[in-house]
Design a protein around this motif. Sequence first.
Motif, short mmCIF file in Angstrom:
data_model
loop_
_atom_site.label_atom_id
_atom_site.label_comp_id
_atom_site.label_asym_id
_atom_site.label_seq_id
_atom_site.Cartn_x
_atom_site.Cartn_y
_atom_site.Cartn_z
N GLY A 312 -21.44 102.17 -39.27
CA GLY A 312 -22.64 103.10 -38.56
C GLY A 312 -23.08 104.16 -39.50
N LEU A 364 -28.23 93.66 -28.61
CA LEU A 364 -27.77 95.15 -28.59
C LEU A 364 -28.07 96.11 -27.30
N ASN A 368 -25.90 101.36 -28.35
CA ASN A 368 -25.84 101.16 -30.06
C ASN A 368 -26.81 102.08 -30.62
#
Length: 384
Positions: A312, A364, A368
């Motif tokens: 991420g 998603l 997210n």
Amino acid sequence: MADKRDYYEVLGVSKSASEDDIKKAFRKQARLYHPDLHPDDKEAEAKFKEINEAYEVLSDPGKKQKYDQFGFAGVDPNYGAGTGGFGGFSGFTGGFGGGVDDILNAFFGGGTTRRANPNAPRRGEDVEMSITLDFMDACKGCQQTLKIPRTENCPDCGGTGAAKGSTKHTCPDCKGTGTIRVTQNSPFFGQVTQTIRCPKCGGTGQKIDTPCPTCSGRGRVKKTLTKTINIPAGVYDGAQMSVRGEGCQGINGGPAGDLYLNVHVKPDPVFERRNTFDIWTDLPLTFAQAALGDEVSVPTIHGPVHFPIPEGTQPGTEFRLRGKGVKRGSRDEYGDHYFKVTVEVPRGLNKNQKELLKKFEDSLEAKNYKKRESFFDKIKDKLK
């Protein structure tokens, strides 16, 4: 005596003028009316005498104070007051304590300053050059072979200036001092004695009967020295290095001058130096690497370093590698290496790739995309 002009008016300055202002005004007036520039001009001679009289008072703090308080009576005994006064203008070299004499000598030649021994050892001149280094050479150090233009002692005469088989001897005119005293007649001051450079030996104090043909009697020649110089690690663009003893050779056995190198460093397409010792780079990642995390190879000036990219990681995130920057001078310490993450969006996708990416996007949720969710929440608040 009633025709005498105010001294401040004569020099064209105010009563609040500083010592420098008074001196500058005197210099300007002396240039205009010096008798040597106006021979047989009685008016110029009178003005010059008036200028000197004014400067003799205003340049002396004690006399200036008396003049400011009592006028001419405070400095001229002919007015019946004061202990100052002028001793006339004959014997000019001593009457003003050297102040006016020094200024006029600067204008009209001569001077009474004692010269140093012309044959004493003297340090050679410094040499200044510019060098251009590659980025990595500046960071890690290198050797540079330079062609240094400098002045050296003549190899044929050893710096004496005399041809082989010949010698030089003390100048008979100046007795080795390099200067002589000459007396000149001035239409205003009478006889004036000045010290000038000896014309017979050119101020060297020595006479050469047969000059060396290689250096024409100068004892010095210009040469280009090829020298390999060690460039230390960490030198930066705009720095100036000094290399002792690599300048021009000394005179009469004096030490050599120094070599000064002005450093220019070429820019690098990958690395950038900041704060002198830190290195910065941009590190491009794929979307998958940034989203899933990955162990990547980060290029540094010391070689690649493996680094774990967290899951991420967002574009613009900066990371630091301690001690992977530039060496800090002679110390065994180094700056740091910083790299900033950039995420490259893929282009030229085929149909299958687009479908897969669309399915992925559909899978998603808002959680997210924290930044996107926060952005639209702020927009909603503003549109209410």
